[in-house]
Design a protein around this motif. Structure first.
Motif, PDB file in Angstrom:
ATOM      1  N   GLU A  22      56.409  23.208  21.361  1.00  0.00           N
ATOM      2  CA  GLU A  22      57.157  23.911  20.620  1.00  0.00           C
ATOM      3  C   GLU A  22      56.827  24.010  19.026  1.00  0.00           C
ATOM      4  O   GLU A  22      56.959  22.856  18.477  1.00  0.00           O
ATOM      5  CB  GLU A  22      58.565  23.782  21.028  1.00  0.00           C
ATOM      6  CG  GLU A  22      59.453  24.545  20.095  1.00  0.00           C
ATOM      7  CD  GLU A  22      60.921  23.979  20.301  1.00  0.00           C
ATOM      8  OE1 GLU A  22      61.962  24.679  19.534  1.00  0.00           O
ATOM      9  OE2 GLU A  22      61.301  23.071  20.885  1.00  0.00           O
ATOM     10  N   ARG A  24      57.791  24.273  15.325  1.00  0.00           N
ATOM     11  CA  ARG A  24      59.115  24.528  14.251  1.00  0.00           C
ATOM     12  C   ARG A  24      58.489  24.501  12.909  1.00  0.00           C
ATOM     13  O   ARG A  24      57.416  23.820  12.619  1.00  0.00           O
ATOM     14  CB  ARG A  24      59.988  23.415  14.705  1.00  0.00           C
ATOM     15  CG  ARG A  24      60.616  23.160  16.164  1.00  0.00           C
ATOM     16  CD  ARG A  24      61.780  22.288  16.267  1.00  0.00           C
ATOM     17  NE  ARG A  24      62.028  21.969  17.372  1.00  0.00           N
ATOM     18  CZ  ARG A  24      62.969  21.028  17.891  1.00  0.00           C
ATOM     19  NH1 ARG A  24      63.322  20.311  16.932  1.00  0.00           N
ATOM     20  NH2 ARG A  24      62.984  20.748  19.375  1.00  0.00           N
ATOM     21  N   LYS A  39      54.290  23.751   9.484  1.00  0.00           N
ATOM     22  CA  LYS A  39      54.555  23.722  10.849  1.00  0.00           C
ATOM     23  C   LYS A  39      54.673  22.107  11.384  1.00  0.00           C
ATOM     24  O   LYS A  39      53.806  21.373  10.840  1.00  0.00           O
ATOM     25  CB  LYS A  39      53.484  24.563  11.867  1.00  0.00           C
ATOM     26  CG  LYS A  39      53.412  25.895  11.579  1.00  0.00           C
ATOM     27  CD  LYS A  39      52.486  26.528  12.521  1.00  0.00           C
ATOM     28  CE  LYS A  39      51.269  26.230  12.542  1.00  0.00           C
ATOM     29  NZ  LYS A  39      50.188  26.733  13.292  1.00  0.00           N
TER      30      LYS A  39
END
Length: 272
Positions: A22, A24, A39
Motif C-alpha cells: 500500500e 502512503r 512515498k
C-alpha cells in the motif's frame, strides 16, 4: 522484463511490482529545504522508505556542501511505528554523514534493515562518491571532516552509501545489507534458462560493481553461465563479468538508443 533496483532511485517501485503493498505519502523537505511529497510502501505492518524519494540527486543543483539528509529523518520520524523498517539508500544529493537525519531521529522506530546501493565504507565515501554529487577537489577536505564523527564505522561496508547515511543509520542500530542482492532476491531474479540478459544504468563506472544492480546482475549471470550485456548512457569503467556497451549519453535520445541496442542485439542492425 523485471524491474530491478539496489537501494537507489526506483527501489520502492521495484518492490511494489513484486509484492502486494500500500502506497502512503508523507510531506517532507528535500536536501535543500524545499517542500516535497515522499512515498512509503507498507506491506502488512512493515514499511519501506527510499532516501531518493526524499533527498534525490538533482542534476540542476549539484551542491553537496548545502545538501542535508534532514528530510529522510523527517520521513522516518513521521511514519507510525512499523513492525519492521526497510530504509533504501542511494541516489541522494547529500554528503553530510547523516548529520541532518540525526538531528531529527534519535532512535529508530523499529528493527531496521538498510539496503545500500554500494558497498563503499565510510572511509572511502568522499573519494569514491562525492564527485558524482558535484563536489570539487577543494571541497573534499570539508566533506571528509563531516564524516569524522562516525569514524567508528570507517571500514563498515555500505556505511558510505548515500553520503554517509549508512553509517548514521548503523550508529542507531540498523543492519546494513547489500541492496542489490536483497532486492534481486525479493523480486525473484534468476538468469538460468535464458540465452541473454540485458541490464543497464545511466552511468556505468567503478561503482557499478560496488553493489549496484547491474553489477549484481552480471555476477549472477556469470555464475549461471548466461550471456549478459550491460549498457550505460555513459561508460567510464567496463563491467568485468559482462559485455559493456555505451549509448549516446544524451538523455533525450534514450528511447532511440534502446531501440537501436535491441536491434543490434537481435542481429538486425541499427535502423538506417
Amino acid at each position: 522484463m523485471l524491474p530491478l533496483a539496489d537501494g537507489g532511485e526506483g527501489t520502492l517501485d521495484a518492490l511494489h511490482a513484486a509484492i502486494d503493498g500500500e502506497w502512503r505519502t508523507v510531506d517532507v523537505h528535500d536536501a535543500f529545504g524545499r517542500p516535497r511529497e515522499a512515498k512509503c510502501l507498507w506491506h502488512g505492518f512493515d514499511v519501506a522508505v527510499e532516501a531518493a524519494q526524499v533527498i534525490p540527486l538533482d542534476p540542476a543543483r549539484l551542491d553537496p556542501i548545502s545538501a542535508s539528509s534532514r528530510g529522510l529523518g523527517e520521513l522516518i520520524a513521521t511514519i507510525e511505528p512499523p513492525g519492521e523498517l526497510l530504509v533504501c539508500l542511494g541516489g541522494t544529493a547529500n554528503v553530510d554523514g547523516g548529520a541532518g537525519l540525526l538531528e531529527v531521529v534519535k532512535e529508530l522506530p523499529a528493527t531496521t534493515l538498510v539496503a545500500c546501493d554500494v558497498d563503499v565504507p565510510l572511509a572511502d565515501a568522499v573519494r569514491v562518491l562525492a564527485a558524482q554529487k558535484g563536489a570539487t577537489p577543494d571541497q573534499l577536505p570539508e566533506l571528509e571532516a563531516r564524516l569524522a564523527p562516525l569514524a567508528a564505522y570507517a571500514d563498515l561496508p555500505g556505511a558510505g552509501a548515500a553520503g554517509g547515511l549508512g553509517a548514521a543509520l548503523a550508529s542507531l542500530g540498523a543492519e546494513l545489507r547489500p541492496g542489490a542482492a536483497m532486492i534481486l532476491d525479493l523480486v525473484g531474479f534468476d538468469p538460468s534458462g535464458y540465452d541473454l540478459v540485458v541490464t543497464g544504468e545511466g552511468t556505468v563506472d567503478a561503482t557499478t560493481v560496488r553493489g549496484k544492480a547491474p553489477g549484481e546482475v552480471a555476477r549472477r549471470c556469470r555464475r549461471a553461465g548466461v550471456r549478459c550485456v550491460v549498457f550505460g548512457g555513459r561508460v567510464s569503467t567496463p563491467v568485468r563479468d559482462a559485455e559493456t556497451l555505451a549509448l549516446s549519453g544524451d538523455p533525450a535520445r534514450a528511447r532511440e538508443d534502446l531501440v537501436e541496442l535491441g536491434l543490434r542485439l537481435g542481429g538486425l542492425g541499427a535502423p538506417g
